[in-house]
Design a protein around this motif. Structure first.
Motif, mmCIF file in Angstrom:
data_model
loop_
_atom_site.group_PDB
_atom_site.id
_atom_site.type_symbol
_atom_site.label_atom_id
_atom_site.label_comp_id
_atom_site.label_asym_id
_atom_site.label_seq_id
_atom_site.Cartn_x
_atom_site.Cartn_y
_atom_site.Cartn_z
ATOM 1 N N ALA A 121 0.818 -1.216 0.000
ATOM 2 C CA ALA A 121 0.000 0.000 0.000
ATOM 3 C C ALA A 121 0.850 1.264 0.000
ATOM 4 O O ALA A 121 0.356 2.331 -0.356
ATOM 5 C CB ALA A 121 -0.929 0.012 1.211
ATOM 6 N N VAL A 122 2.120 1.170 0.376
ATOM 7 C CA VAL A 122 2.975 2.366 0.430
ATOM 8 C C VAL A 122 4.063 2.377 -0.629
ATOM 9 O O VAL A 122 4.904 3.276 -0.640
ATOM 10 C CB VAL A 122 3.604 2.540 1.836
ATOM 11 N N THR A 123 4.063 1.408 -1.544
ATOM 12 C CA THR A 123 5.079 1.370 -2.595
ATOM 13 C C THR A 123 4.918 2.576 -3.499
ATOM 14 O O THR A 123 3.841 2.812 -4.052
ATOM 15 C CB THR A 123 4.966 0.064 -3.413
ATOM 16 N N ASP A 124 6.021 3.344 -3.635
ATOM 17 C CA ASP A 124 5.989 4.570 -4.439
ATOM 18 C C ASP A 124 6.072 4.293 -5.936
ATOM 19 O O ASP A 124 5.301 4.818 -6.720
ATOM 20 C CB ASP A 124 7.149 5.491 -4.053
ATOM 21 N N ASP A 125 7.024 3.471 -6.326
ATOM 22 C CA ASP A 125 7.304 3.245 -7.736
ATOM 23 C C ASP A 125 6.848 1.843 -8.117
ATOM 24 O O ASP A 125 7.442 0.850 -7.699
ATOM 25 C CB ASP A 125 8.799 3.408 -7.984
ATOM 26 N N GLU A 136 8.163 0.932 4.193
ATOM 27 C CA GLU A 136 7.775 -0.230 3.381
ATOM 28 C C GLU A 136 7.785 -1.502 4.239
ATOM 29 O O GLU A 136 6.835 -2.295 4.200
ATOM 30 C CB GLU A 136 8.722 -0.385 2.191
ATOM 31 N N ILE A 137 8.823 -1.693 5.025
ATOM 32 C CA ILE A 137 8.896 -2.870 5.896
ATOM 33 C C ILE A 137 7.769 -2.826 6.925
ATOM 34 O O ILE A 137 7.097 -3.827 7.174
ATOM 35 C CB ILE A 137 10.274 -2.972 6.576
ATOM 36 N N GLY A 138 7.537 -1.669 7.512
ATOM 37 C CA GLY A 138 6.471 -1.523 8.499
ATOM 38 C C GLY A 138 5.107 -1.878 7.928
ATOM 39 O O GLY A 138 4.309 -2.567 8.566
#
Length: 166
Positions: A121-125, A136-138
């Motif tokens: 859900a937080v991946t930018d690219d 990302e790990i969190g």
């Protein structure tokens, strides 16, 4: 019914209501997988099923005829720890240790997901490789709760194995 657990084929019979977690702990005596909340909210029971992490308390054992399962016992031994197990020890990424098997199983599968460029859900690219930032790990580990709050050390251990250690 048949299932492969930690590389070994097993036959089993059980009540249709038996969770995979209870099958592992009670019938196969694989007690590394922990029963925490029994509602899929804490992640202590996380195992790797056909290469994907699952909460074993939320799935019925009878649904997994022919499947392949890896528990914490299948990732390493006391004499030959997996890279994540070793990193958890080196980084002191546990306190009481109750959540540790689920954390390590989840992180093992998570690293493979990231290596295959599966976004979170937080991946930018979405076009490049996954950079395993703390955020990302969190996000990827958010299904695994540590009541002792060893999160910074857990993240450091995961980053070390991912080749991003400081």
């Amino acid at each position: 019914m048949n299932i492969v657990i930690n590389g070994k084929a097993h036959s089993f019979e059980c009540d249709n209501r038996t969770s995979l977690l209870d099958l592992l702990r009670n019938q196969f005596e694989l007690t590394g997988t922990k029963k925490g909340c029994d509602h899929g909210q804490c992640g202590a029971c996380t195992v790797i099923l056909n290469g994907r992490r699952v909460n074993s308390c939320l799935t019925l054992a009878v649904m997994h005829d022919g499947d392949e399962l890896t528990t914490i016992e299948g990732l390493g031994t006391p004499d030959q720890l997996s890279p994540l197990q070793r990193a958890f020890v080196e980084r002191d990424a546990y306190q009481c240790g109750y959540c540790t098997p689920g954390q390590i199983c989840s992180a093992t599968a998570m690293l493979k997901e990231a290596a295959m460029s599966w976004p979170s859900a937080v991946t930018d690219d979405l076009d490049g490789g996954i950079m395993l930032s703390d955020e990302e790990i969190g996000e990827r580990m958010s299904g695994n709760i540590c009541r002792c709050a060893a999160y910074p050390n857990i993240v450091d251990a995961i980053r070390d194995v991912a080749g991003k250690g400081q």
